[in-house]
Scaffold this active site. Structure first.
Site, PDB file in Angstrom:
ATOM      1  N   SER A 145       0.886  -1.165   0.000  1.00  0.00           N
ATOM      2  CA  SER A 145       0.000   0.000   0.000  1.00  0.00           C
ATOM      3  C   SER A 145       0.921   1.210   0.000  1.00  0.00           C
ATOM      4  O   SER A 145       2.114   1.084   0.300  1.00  0.00           O
ATOM      5  CB  SER A 145      -0.829  -0.009   1.295  1.00  0.00           C
ATOM      6  N   TYR A 158      -1.896  -1.195  10.224  1.00  0.00           N
ATOM      7  CA  TYR A 158      -1.958  -1.289   8.766  1.00  0.00           C
ATOM      8  C   TYR A 158      -0.611  -0.866   8.164  1.00  0.00           C
ATOM      9  O   TYR A 158      -0.010  -1.574   7.352  1.00  0.00           O
ATOM     10  CB  TYR A 158      -3.096  -0.408   8.232  1.00  0.00           C
TER      11      TYR A 158
HETATM   12  N1  NAD Z   1      -8.483  -0.261  -1.960  1.00  0.00           N
HETATM   13  C1  NAD Z   1      -7.410   0.473  -1.731  1.00  0.00           C
HETATM   14  O1  NAD Z   1      -7.406   1.683  -1.916  1.00  0.00           O
HETATM   15  C2  NAD Z   1      -6.152  -0.175  -1.255  1.00  0.00           C
HETATM   16  C3  NAD Z   1      -5.018   0.631  -1.134  1.00  0.00           C
HETATM   17  C4  NAD Z   1      -3.827   0.060  -0.732  1.00  0.00           C
HETATM   18  C5  NAD Z   1      -3.786  -1.292  -0.457  1.00  0.00           C
HETATM   19  N2  NAD Z   1      -4.904  -2.044  -0.560  1.00  0.00           N
HETATM   20  C6  NAD Z   1      -4.778  -3.461  -0.243  1.00  0.00           C
HETATM   21  O2  NAD Z   1      -5.351  -4.221  -1.274  1.00  0.00           O
HETATM   22  C7  NAD Z   1      -5.843  -5.452  -0.741  1.00  0.00           C
HETATM   23  C8  NAD Z   1      -7.292  -5.610  -1.159  1.00  0.00           C
HETATM   24  O3  NAD Z   1      -8.012  -4.486  -0.670  1.00  0.00           O
HETATM   25  P1  NAD Z   1      -9.469  -4.123  -1.165  1.00  0.00           P
HETATM   26  O4  NAD Z   1      -9.557  -2.655  -1.141  1.00  0.00           O
HETATM   27  O5  NAD Z   1      -9.807  -4.879  -2.380  1.00  0.00           O
HETATM   28  O6  NAD Z   1     -10.284  -4.679   0.093  1.00  0.00           O
HETATM   29  P2  NAD Z   1     -11.783  -5.243   0.175  1.00  0.00           P
HETATM   30  O7  NAD Z   1     -12.112  -5.228   1.632  1.00  0.00           O
HETATM   31  O8  NAD Z   1     -12.636  -4.512  -0.772  1.00  0.00           O
HETATM   32  O9  NAD Z   1     -11.593  -6.758  -0.314  1.00  0.00           O
HETATM   33  C9  NAD Z   1     -10.738  -7.614   0.413  1.00  0.00           C
HETATM   34  C10 NAD Z   1     -11.135  -9.056   0.196  1.00  0.00           C
HETATM   35  O10 NAD Z   1     -10.243  -9.870   0.982  1.00  0.00           O
HETATM   36  C11 NAD Z   1     -10.999 -10.794   1.728  1.00  0.00           C
HETATM   37  N3  NAD Z   1     -10.264 -11.124   2.954  1.00  0.00           N
HETATM   38  C12 NAD Z   1      -9.951 -10.264   3.961  1.00  0.00           C
HETATM   39  N4  NAD Z   1      -9.318 -10.942   4.933  1.00  0.00           N
HETATM   40  C13 NAD Z   1      -9.230 -12.224   4.522  1.00  0.00           C
HETATM   41  C14 NAD Z   1      -8.675 -13.401   5.111  1.00  0.00           C
HETATM   42  N5  NAD Z   1      -8.133 -13.383   6.335  1.00  0.00           N
HETATM   43  N6  NAD Z   1      -8.726 -14.553   4.414  1.00  0.00           N
HETATM   44  C15 NAD Z   1      -9.308 -14.586   3.191  1.00  0.00           C
HETATM   45  N7  NAD Z   1      -9.870 -13.515   2.601  1.00  0.00           N
HETATM   46  C16 NAD Z   1      -9.819 -12.346   3.268  1.00  0.00           C
HETATM   47  C17 NAD Z   1     -12.325 -10.108   1.990  1.00  0.00           C
HETATM   48  O11 NAD Z   1     -13.361 -11.047   2.274  1.00  0.00           O
HETATM   49  C18 NAD Z   1     -12.544  -9.370   0.675  1.00  0.00           C
HETATM   50  O12 NAD Z   1     -13.194 -10.181  -0.282  1.00  0.00           O
HETATM   51  C19 NAD Z   1      -5.626  -5.370   0.764  1.00  0.00           C
HETATM   52  O13 NAD Z   1      -4.426  -6.032   1.104  1.00  0.00           O
HETATM   53  C20 NAD Z   1      -5.501  -3.882   1.012  1.00  0.00           C
HETATM   54  O14 NAD Z   1      -4.764  -3.586   2.159  1.00  0.00           O
HETATM   55  C21 NAD Z   1      -6.091  -1.516  -0.949  1.00  0.00           C
END
Ligand code: NAD
Length: 263
Positions: A145, A158
């Site tokens: 991230s 985080y």
């Molecule tokens: N969306 C953003 O702006 C952003 C920015 C930086 C990093 N990220 C990273 O990207 C990744 C995905 O984020 P997102 O925004 O799509 O999140 P989201 O919450 O929209 O989707 C995350 C998915 O992961 C699944 N999940 C969470 N914990 C889990 C576990 N222990 N075992 C199995 N499945 C699990 C959830 O059920 C969900 O389907 C994460 O690692 C997040 O930190 C996202």
């Protein structure tokens, strides 16, 4: 254009957000997918959505919590049984936790964020890398991230765990590059997914849309990113066309992490 034809690709956190978006792009590019998530119903809907968009795609779904090492071992074995190899691993599942200052951060939430964002990512690498070593081929994309290269107010575990993901990425790149395994991380900024929608609700419970607008103004592009924009970068990093990028943490944030002051 990068192809993933007949590549076996494992994606964690695949039921929504960045995982689902990347799964759609990988399916379009010909990959055979193993989709892992702990939200079973959302995973079932995700599978149907991808099959509708790309008829004929092969998809194995596995309900598993990535912070449970036995479950990780099981999803890796199932993917290997289904497709005989694992070419690409999008190590994406992660959570944000609750927003609070460092000294008053809830200990249980802190531990949960560490379990999923650090141990979940580590377990996946620990069980998939030996398979890639046998193949002498692999592509791993870990999800850090901007919080893995910068601080973010009120997000201590985080930020700490995402910095750890960048460390795991550099470490694996050093140790396994000789085995034909390229390991990189992406560092997304704010991308419009359910996780970010929830974060805006925490910042401004009365008007989450206003929080989104303020956030977008601080970005050089004056907008948030879209999940499919991240999905296309991930598909490249998982492909053969990515042949000499290793150990990098690639920001995909509209340039926001370069700025110092107002833009
Ligand atoms: N969306 C953003 O702006 C952003 C920015 C930086 C990093 N990220 C990273 O990207 C990744 C995905 O984020 P997102 O925004 O799509 O999140 P989201 O919450 O929209 O989707 C995350 C998915 O992961 C699944 N999940 C969470 N914990 C889990 C576990 N222990 N075992 C199995 N499945 C699990 C959830 O059920 C969900 O389907 C994460 O690692 C997040 O930190 C996202």
């Amino acid at each position: 254009m990068s192809s993933l034809k007949d590549k076996s690709v494992v994606i964690t956190g695949a039921a929504m957000g960045l995982g689902l978006a990347a799964a759609k792009v990988c399916a379009e590019k010909g990959a055979n997918l193993t989709l892992v998530d702990y939200n079973e119903s959302a995973l079932t809907s995700a599978k149907a959505e991808i099959e509708k968009a790309t008829p004929g795609v092969k998809i194995l779904t596995i309900t598993a919590d990535v912070s449970d090492e036995a479950a990780v071992k099981a999803y890796v074995e199932a993917a290997l049984k289904a497709y005989s190899r694992i070419d690409g691993f999008y190590n994406n599942a992660g959570i944000e936790g609750r927003q609070a200052p460092l000294v008053s951060y809830d200990q249980q939430v802190f531990e949960k964020v560490v379990d999923i964002n650090l141990y979940g990512v580590y377990y996946g690498m620990r069980h998939i890398i030996p398979i890639m070593q046998q193949q002498q081929y692999g592509r791993i994309v870990n999800v850090a991230s901007v919080g893995g290269i910068r601080g973010v107010m009120n997000q201590t575990p985080y930020v700490a765990t995402k910095h750890a993901v960048t460390g795991l990425t550099k470490q694996a790149a050093l140790e396994y590059g000789r085995d034909g395994i390229l390991t990189n991380a992406i560092a997304p900024g704010a991308i419009l997914t359910p996780m970010v929608a929830e974060a805006f609700k925490q910042v401004n419970p009365e008007d989450p849309k206003a929080a989104e607008t303020v956030y977008a103004q601080a970005n050089p592009t004056k907008r948030l990113g879209l999940p499919e924009e991240v999905g296309r970068l991930v598909a490249f990093l998982l492909s053969d066309e990515c042949s000499y990028v290793n150990g990098q943490v690639i920001a995909i944030d509209g340039g926001q992490s370069n700025s110092y002051g107002n833009v």
